[in-house]
Design a protein around this motif. Sequence first.
Motif, PDB file in Angstrom:
ATOM      1  N   THR A 125       9.402   6.909  -3.321  1.00 46.56           N
ATOM      2  CA  THR A 125       9.373   5.692  -2.514  1.00 46.56           C
ATOM      3  C   THR A 125       7.952   5.169  -2.368  1.00 46.56           C
ATOM      4  O   THR A 125       7.715   3.956  -2.380  1.00 46.56           O
ATOM      5  CB  THR A 125       9.989   5.968  -1.138  1.00 46.56           C
ATOM      6  OG1 THR A 125      11.385   6.275  -1.312  1.00 46.56           O
ATOM      7  CG2 THR A 125       9.855   4.779  -0.209  1.00 46.56           C
ATOM      8  N   LEU A 126       6.978   6.067  -2.251  1.00 40.64           N
ATOM      9  CA  LEU A 126       5.584   5.641  -2.166  1.00 40.64           C
ATOM     10  C   LEU A 126       5.124   4.987  -3.464  1.00 40.64           C
ATOM     11  O   LEU A 126       4.354   4.024  -3.445  1.00 40.64           O
ATOM     12  CB  LEU A 126       4.686   6.828  -1.825  1.00 40.64           C
ATOM     13  CG  LEU A 126       4.781   7.349  -0.392  1.00 40.64           C
ATOM     14  CD1 LEU A 126       3.980   8.640  -0.246  1.00 40.64           C
ATOM     15  CD2 LEU A 126       4.290   6.314   0.613  1.00 40.64           C
ATOM     16  N   ALA A 127       5.587   5.503  -4.595  1.00 41.03           N
ATOM     17  CA  ALA A 127       5.235   4.888  -5.876  1.00 41.03           C
ATOM     18  C   ALA A 127       5.824   3.483  -5.984  1.00 41.03           C
ATOM     19  O   ALA A 127       5.152   2.552  -6.462  1.00 41.03           O
ATOM     20  CB  ALA A 127       5.716   5.756  -7.032  1.00 41.03           C
ATOM     21  N   ALA A 128       7.069   3.321  -5.555  1.00 45.70           N
ATOM     22  CA  ALA A 128       7.686   1.994  -5.582  1.00 45.70           C
ATOM     23  C   ALA A 128       6.917   1.021  -4.691  1.00 45.70           C
ATOM     24  O   ALA A 128       6.743  -0.149  -5.032  1.00 45.70           O
ATOM     25  CB  ALA A 128       9.144   2.091  -5.135  1.00 45.70           C
ATOM     26  N   LEU A 129       6.457   1.507  -3.549  1.00 43.79           N
ATOM     27  CA  LEU A 129       5.648   0.685  -2.657  1.00 43.79           C
ATOM     28  C   LEU A 129       4.314   0.333  -3.302  1.00 43.79           C
ATOM     29  O   LEU A 129       3.876  -0.821  -3.277  1.00 43.79           O
ATOM     30  CB  LEU A 129       5.426   1.455  -1.353  1.00 43.79           C
ATOM     31  CG  LEU A 129       4.670   0.761  -0.233  1.00 43.79           C
ATOM     32  CD1 LEU A 129       5.427  -0.469   0.251  1.00 43.79           C
ATOM     33  CD2 LEU A 129       4.451   1.734   0.921  1.00 43.79           C
ATOM     34  N   ALA A 130       3.662   1.325  -3.894  1.00 47.28           N
ATOM     35  CA  ALA A 130       2.363   1.093  -4.531  1.00 47.28           C
ATOM     36  C   ALA A 130       2.455   0.107  -5.685  1.00 47.28           C
ATOM     37  O   ALA A 130       1.501  -0.630  -5.967  1.00 47.28           O
ATOM     38  CB  ALA A 130       1.785   2.417  -5.022  1.00 47.28           C
ATOM     39  N   GLN A 131       3.608   0.068  -6.359  1.00 44.30           N
ATOM     40  CA  GLN A 131       3.769  -0.847  -7.484  1.00 44.30           C
ATOM     41  C   GLN A 131       3.575  -2.296  -7.054  1.00 44.30           C
ATOM     42  O   GLN A 131       3.066  -3.120  -7.820  1.00 44.30           O
ATOM     43  CB  GLN A 131       5.154  -0.662  -8.108  1.00 44.30           C
ATOM     44  CG  GLN A 131       5.392  -1.500  -9.357  1.00 44.30           C
ATOM     45  CD  GLN A 131       4.428  -1.147 -10.485  1.00 44.30           C
ATOM     46  OE1 GLN A 131       4.242   0.030 -10.792  1.00 44.30           O
ATOM     47  NE2 GLN A 131       3.835  -2.146 -11.112  1.00 44.30           N
ATOM     48  N   GLN A 132       3.945  -2.606  -5.820  1.00 45.40           N
ATOM     49  CA  GLN A 132       3.753  -3.974  -5.328  1.00 45.40           C
ATOM     50  C   GLN A 132       2.274  -4.332  -5.257  1.00 45.40           C
ATOM     51  O   GLN A 132       1.883  -5.460  -5.540  1.00 45.40           O
ATOM     52  CB  GLN A 132       4.420  -4.129  -3.964  1.00 45.40           C
ATOM     53  CG  GLN A 132       5.924  -3.968  -4.000  1.00 45.40           C
ATOM     54  CD  GLN A 132       6.563  -4.219  -2.658  1.00 45.40           C
ATOM     55  OE1 GLN A 132       6.138  -5.087  -1.895  1.00 45.40           O
ATOM     56  NE2 GLN A 132       7.605  -3.471  -2.345  1.00 45.40           N
ATOM     57  N   GLY A 133       1.449  -3.361  -4.860  1.00 42.48           N
ATOM     58  CA  GLY A 133       0.010  -3.611  -4.839  1.00 42.48           C
ATOM     59  C   GLY A 133      -0.534  -3.839  -6.231  1.00 42.48           C
ATOM     60  O   GLY A 133      -1.381  -4.720  -6.448  1.00 42.48           O
TER      61      GLY A 133
END
Length: 233
Positions: A94-102
Amino acid sequence: MKLLAIETATEACSAALLLDRDIWVRFEVEPRAHGRLILPMMEGLLAEAGLSLGQLDALAFGRGPGAFTGVRIAVGVIQGAAFAADLPVVPVSTLAALAQQGLDEGANQVLAALDARMGEVYWGAFHGDGDGLVVPVTEERVCPPGDVPLPQWQGWMGVGHGWAAHQAVLEARLGPCLSGRPMPDALPSAAEVARLAARDFRQGQVVSAESALPVYLRDQVAHKPGPRPSRAI
């Protein structure tokens, strides 16, 4: 490639259907309604594309960390669907999916943070690969915001509601390592889960339904999958 992904680890509930390079998404911010929303979202996407579950190549889900109930819902739903259609599963951070937005907003290095309550954050550091998708720099962890590990380089963007809850402490801790404004309102979405899962699927990083397990990060939480849904889509 045909892949269906879900993400329910935060107050956002979403499903995404990836068909080769196209992604169709259903996304709603409805805390405590994920169990009611996620199956209709999945069914709606498949119906819109004229596909059945068995015609997919794989399923994917946001494996956490995040809200315990939300992560358990994702595990239970994806296990039930994978068992029903005999499909492989791709777990995605989930953190990777969030980071992808950045990364999609132009950052090269992202510090993803979700508010973990109890005075802590779920924390992960990521940078981009050659295809513009995130890869982890360090292991994910849960810790007080004043104890997050200092990155080795400068030029990091903060993403996620952990920055909204603890921005002053995180900025004091990280200081000159940061670059630009954080994205404190960003929430993980199944769209990014699907994109990262497609890469991982091509690399053979898949598991069976029974091995699709949550990642909570907190040791005191029992690492048990949630119940399978009573019906398959």
